[in-house]
Every structure is written in structure tokens, then in C-alpha cells.
Scaffold this active site. Structure first.
Site, PDB file in Angstrom:
ATOM      1  N   HIS A 104      -0.162  12.066  21.303  1.00  0.00           N
ATOM      2  CA  HIS A 104       0.317  11.260  22.475  1.00  0.00           C
ATOM      3  C   HIS A 104       0.821  12.158  23.541  1.00  0.00           C
ATOM      4  CE1 HIS A 104       3.355  12.188  19.442  1.00  0.00           C
ATOM      5  NE2 HIS A 104       4.213  12.522  20.299  1.00  0.00           N
ATOM      6  N   HIS A 106       3.039  12.878  26.596  1.00  0.00           N
ATOM      7  CA  HIS A 106       4.523  12.622  26.993  1.00  0.00           C
ATOM      8  C   HIS A 106       4.352  12.607  28.852  1.00  0.00           C
ATOM      9  CE1 HIS A 106       7.315  12.523  23.765  1.00  0.00           C
ATOM     10  NE2 HIS A 106       6.163  13.363  23.168  1.00  0.00           N
TER      11      HIS A 106
HETATM   12  P1  AMP Z   1       6.771  13.549  19.387  1.00  0.00           P
HETATM   13  O1  AMP Z   1       7.891  14.379  18.974  1.00  0.00           O
HETATM   14  O2  AMP Z   1       6.113  14.195  20.456  1.00  0.00           O
HETATM   15  O3  AMP Z   1       5.893  13.105  18.065  1.00  0.00           O
HETATM   16  O4  AMP Z   1       7.575  12.115  20.026  1.00  0.00           O
HETATM   17  C1  AMP Z   1       7.414  10.838  19.527  1.00  0.00           C
HETATM   18  C2  AMP Z   1       7.928  10.009  20.548  1.00  0.00           C
HETATM   19  O5  AMP Z   1       7.589   8.711  20.128  1.00  0.00           O
HETATM   20  C3  AMP Z   1       9.389  10.093  20.956  1.00  0.00           C
HETATM   21  O6  AMP Z   1       9.603  10.563  22.122  1.00  0.00           O
HETATM   22  C4  AMP Z   1       9.789   8.948  20.458  1.00  0.00           C
HETATM   23  O7  AMP Z   1      11.084   8.456  21.089  1.00  0.00           O
HETATM   24  C5  AMP Z   1       8.632   8.037  20.651  1.00  0.00           C
HETATM   25  N1  AMP Z   1       8.696   6.654  19.697  1.00  0.00           N
HETATM   26  C6  AMP Z   1       8.656   6.706  18.391  1.00  0.00           C
HETATM   27  N2  AMP Z   1       8.677   5.337  18.009  1.00  0.00           N
HETATM   28  C7  AMP Z   1       8.272   4.624  18.996  1.00  0.00           C
HETATM   29  C8  AMP Z   1       7.926   3.340  19.414  1.00  0.00           C
HETATM   30  N3  AMP Z   1       7.822   2.307  18.479  1.00  0.00           N
HETATM   31  N4  AMP Z   1       7.770   3.028  20.465  1.00  0.00           N
HETATM   32  C9  AMP Z   1       7.895   3.724  21.569  1.00  0.00           C
HETATM   33  N5  AMP Z   1       8.119   4.914  21.574  1.00  0.00           N
HETATM   34  C10 AMP Z   1       8.286   5.656  20.325  1.00  0.00           C
END
Ligand code: AMP
Ligand code: ZN
Length: 146
Positions: A104, A106
Site C-alpha cells: 500500500h 501512503h
Molecule cells: P503500514 O504500517 O504501512 O502497514 O500501515 C498500515 C496502515 O493501514 C495504517 O496507517 C493504518 O492506520 C491503516 N489501516 C489499518 N486498517 C485499516 C482499515 N481497516 N481501513 C483503513 N486503513 C487501515
């Protein structure tokens, strides 16, 4: 619909509509939705529909469409929250802070004086590398490994 869904993956569940998310854009190959725990207003995640854990796992066509969609999303997010700039980044691997094992991107809007930091702040202490070490590292990257 994801063609290689991981049933334990929360982002696959969002892609397939099984759990709610504030989806802002969808293409044949990507879905973009608001981060549930935003670092800034407009913090958006862009994911490929297919489940791939690491950047290096992405097939070339998926990688191309992912970055293309990021390119489309950035000005929209910036305008939506009247931001002054954005950080665009990927936590690739747990050592880099990746928590959700589905690639993903950001997209984090930034504002003059918001107290945040540039992407240079993500790593630990800066290494003090000799010219020889820099040459070795450059060679290794060029070769694709040690
Ligand atoms: P990472 O540390 O790069 O894996 O970031 C994962 C991101 O996913 C974090 O910023 C979370 O806030 C976000 N996240 C986790 N679960 C969800 C969800 N159900 N909907 C939207 N964002 C999410
Ligand atoms: Zn997934």
C-alpha cells in the site's frame, strides 16, 4: 475483485467490499481509500487489487498501474484538504514499519508548519560510510545483490 485474495488480509477484504472503508477511487487494478488512523486530513492508501506482500513481489504491470494511480490521486488529495505538499511512501517489510502485508502506498498531505518531518526522518542513525563502502554498495545494487 482480487484475483489472488488472502483471506486473512484486511486490505483484500476492503478491495472485495467485505469490510467498510471510505473508498475514494477505484480502477481495474487499484483501490484508494482513507486511512482509518490518519496522520493528516486526507491521508489515503492506494493498494493493488491483487494481494502482494512486498514491493518486489509486484508484477511489472501492477507496479505501473499502482504508480499511475498514485499520480492521479496526489493532486486530488492535495486539493481536497488544501494541503501545501504531500509525502508519498511505502513501508516495505516489517523492519520498515509495514504492518499490513498487502502493498500500500501512503499519500499523506502536508501543511506548512504542521510540525512533521521529511521522509529523511524515517531511518535510524545516519551511517558514516567510506568511499570504498559506497562503491561496494553501488556495485551490489547494480548487480542486484552481493
Ligand atoms: P503500514 O504500517 O504501512 O502497514 O500501515 C498500515 C496502515 O493501514 C495504517 O496507517 C493504518 O492506520 C491503516 N489501516 C489499518 N486498517 C485499516 C482499515 N481497516 N481501513 C483503513 N486503513 C487501515
Ligand atoms: Zn491482501
Amino acid at each position: 475483485m482480487s484475483s489472488n485474495r488472502d483471506d486473512d488480509c484486511i486490505f483484500c477484504a476492503i478491495v472485495d467490499g467485505d469490510i467498510p472503508a471510505r473508498i475514494v477511487r477505484e480502477t481495474d487494478h487499484t483501490v484508494a481509500f482513507l486511512d482509518a488512523n490518519p496522520l493528516a486530513p486526507g491521508h489515503t492508501l492506494v493498494v493493488p487489487r491483487d494481494h502482494h506482500e512486498r514491493v518486489a513481489d509486484l508484477p511489472e504491470a501492477v507496479s505501473e498501474t499502482l504508480f499511475s494511480e498514485v499520480t492521479q490521486l496526489v493532486p486530488r488529495a492535495e486539493a481536497a484538504v488544501d494541503a501545501d505538499g504531500l509525502n508519498v511512501g511505502i513501508n516495505d517489510g516489517s523492519a520498515a514499519g509495514q504492518e499490513v502485508p498487502h502493498v500500500h502506498v501512503h499519500v499523506v498531505p502536508r501543511f506548512d508548519g504542521d510540525g512533521g518531518a521529511p521522509i529523511h526522518a524515517v531511518a535510524g542513525e545516519r551511517p558514516d560510510l567510506s568511499e570504498a563502502e559506497l562503491d561496494d554498495i553501488a556495485d551490489a545494487i547494480e548487480r542486484g545483490g552481493r
